[in-house]
Scaffold this active site. Structure first.
Site, short mmCIF file in Angstrom:
data_model
loop_
_atom_site.label_atom_id
_atom_site.label_comp_id
_atom_site.label_asym_id
_atom_site.label_seq_id
_atom_site.Cartn_x
_atom_site.Cartn_y
_atom_site.Cartn_z
N GLY A 1 0.82 -1.21 0.00
CA GLY A 1 0.00 0.00 0.00
C GLY A 1 0.85 1.26 0.00
N GLN B 1 0.00 7.39 4.64
CA GLN B 1 0.09 7.14 3.19
C GLN B 1 -0.62 8.26 2.42
OE1 GLN B 1 -1.29 3.12 2.64
NE2 GLN B 1 0.57 2.25 3.51
N ASP C 1 -0.38 -0.77 13.05
CA ASP C 1 0.08 -2.07 12.54
C ASP C 1 0.29 -3.10 13.66
OD1 ASP C 1 0.00 -1.10 9.96
OD2 ASP C 1 2.10 -0.50 9.96
#
Ligand code: S3P
Length: 447
Positions: free
Chosen positions: A111, A186, A334
């Protein structure tokens, strides 16, 4: 004598990892190192590629994800040396100079590769790019970067629903102030990278602070950046050329997290994980484990190439339940699968909320962890945006599956250390996305 086995059955199709802990006496001891930080590795390759001159990278993660980034940027003209060497060099081609690749760019499972790269591709006027990835990546939402880039004037085509493959016709973009609905590094980084080539000031504001590796590294490479921590806003002024740098990648705290939890839950353990990045935007795991009364000390704190680093020592202790929610979530996003394992071993009910993002990671991590830990005997309920885990039910070995998600594979292997009997993890090869020698280190710490 303690006999433990970790057995990896490697076939052409998949790896099956079997973990059999001894019935008594397992304690994890020693000093270990974890591979380089995945987020910093991606960024060092990307910024190196678009900078002028040479970038030297020490400690780059050799996982599948950074390999995907390197392959994409090589296809666009950057000269990146063999990744399997201690010092990787990137001969940059300069801002705005990415070449049109002659084939489809493949971001694999990553990603970070596809979303960050989109900011660069969209801002290369007159060039055409197509990008795809594996089955997992093609099912993950790309609208979160497509929408703000379109507001900047980008031309992007996608599958129905905003999924890859994506096609991009690069444009001269216009600056925007983007209020991101999600705290995502991101998304933030994609827009900042697009802003590098955009005349004027491009700003991103997030609802909570996400990891700031892009900001740190962009500054070090010479980008004009201002950060307002009060409002979680970052502004880049376009046009400043980037200059190649020396990057030293610290160990990945997201990989260290597996050993922190293993050391905390396997009785009698005393493990030190050396050289771990402890950037405050990533240390939510340390705060959550401290709230669970884990015995973790931060030793030898230092700063290496603009990132804080320390050695982390964990000794086993009895854990208690806690609540993990709100602004803490982006700082441990995460680590939730491995925190679920810690919670299964803690006294009381741990509640994880505000974590719906986990449903669109490499797998639906809430559903997969709930199903796999249930197979191992844990007591947990899946919530729309989290998990409720009541610790204390004894774990039993079972046949479980990573669903091709690296962090699930490794979390289940750690759960197996405190389960009675054999645990067999299907599709364990996924670990190589972020931690190529996970099984080797598991064997080392089990003695
Ligand atoms: C990453 C940001 C996070 C994280 C991912 C790496 C990055 O994703 O989960 O593993 O390097 O920017 P989101 O930005 O989608 O939260």
């Amino acid at each position: 004598m303690v006999t433990t086995t970790v057995f990896l059955n490697r076939t052409e199709k998949q790896d099956v990892l079997t973990v059999t802990p001894p019935t008594t006496g397992l304690a994890l001891r020693g000093q270990i190192q974890v591979p380089g930080d995945k987020s910093i590795s991606h960024r060092s390759l990307m910024l190196g590629a678009i900078a002028q001159g040479t970038t030297q990278i020490q400690g780059l993660l050799l996982g599948e994800d950074p390999r995907s980034t390197a392959a994409c940027f090589r296809a666009m003209g950057a000269k990146i040396s063999d990744l399997n060497t201690e010092l990787v060099t990137v001969e940059g081609i300069g801002l705005g100079q990415l070449q049109e690749p002659i084939d489809i760019l493949d971001a694999g499972n990553s990603g970070t590769t596809i979303r960050l790269m989109m900011g660069l591709l969209a801002s290369h006027p007159g060039r055409y790019f197509t990008v795809t990835g594996d089955a997992s990546l093609r099912s993950r939402p790309m609208s979160r970067v497509i929408k703000p880039l379109q507001q900047m004037g980008a031309q992007i085509w996608h599958r129905q629903g905003g999924f890859a493959p994506l096609a991009v016709q690069g444009q001269s973009l216009k600056p925007i102030h983007y209020q991101s609905p999600i705290a995502s590094a991101q998304v933030k980084s994609c827009i900042l990278l697009a802003g590098l080539m955009t005349e004027g000031e491009t700003t991103v504001t997030e609802p909570a602070l996400s990891r700031d590796h892009s900001e740190r590294m962009l500054r070090a490479f010479g980008a004009h950046l201002t950060v307002d921590p009060e409002t979680c806003s970052v502004t880049v002024t376009g046009g400043a050329p980037l200059q190649g740098q020396s990057v030293i990648v610290p160990g990945d705290i997201s990989s260290a997290a597996f050993w922190l939890v293993a050391g905390a839950i396997v009785p009698g353990s005393d493990l030190t994980i050396q050289n771990v990045g402890v950037n405050p935007t990533r240390t939510g795991i340390l705060e959550a484990l401290a709230a669970m009364e884990a015995d973790i000390t931060l030793e030898n704190p230092r700063e290496v190439a603009g990132e804080p680093v320390a050695d982390l020592r964990v000794r086993s202790s009895s854990l208690k339940a806690c609540t993990i929610a709100g602004d803490l979530i982006p700082r441990l996003i995460d680590e939730i699968p491995i925190l679920a394992v810690a919670a299964a071993m803690a006294k009381g009910t741990t509640v994880i909320r505000d974590a719906a993002e986990l449903r669109v990671k490499e797998s639906d991590r809430l559903a997969v962890m709930a199903a796999q830990l249930t197979r191992m005997g844990a007591t947990l309920t899946e919530l729309p945006d989290g998990l409720e885990i009541t610790g204390g039910s004894p774990l039993v070995g079972a046949e479980v599956d990573s669903f091709t998600d690296h962090r699930i594979a490794m979390s289940l292997a750690i759960a197996a250390l405190v389960a009675r009997g054999n645990t067999t993890i299907q599709r364990a090869e996924a670990a190589a996305i972020s931690y190529p020698d996970f099984v080797g280190t598991l064997q080392t710490v089990m003695g």
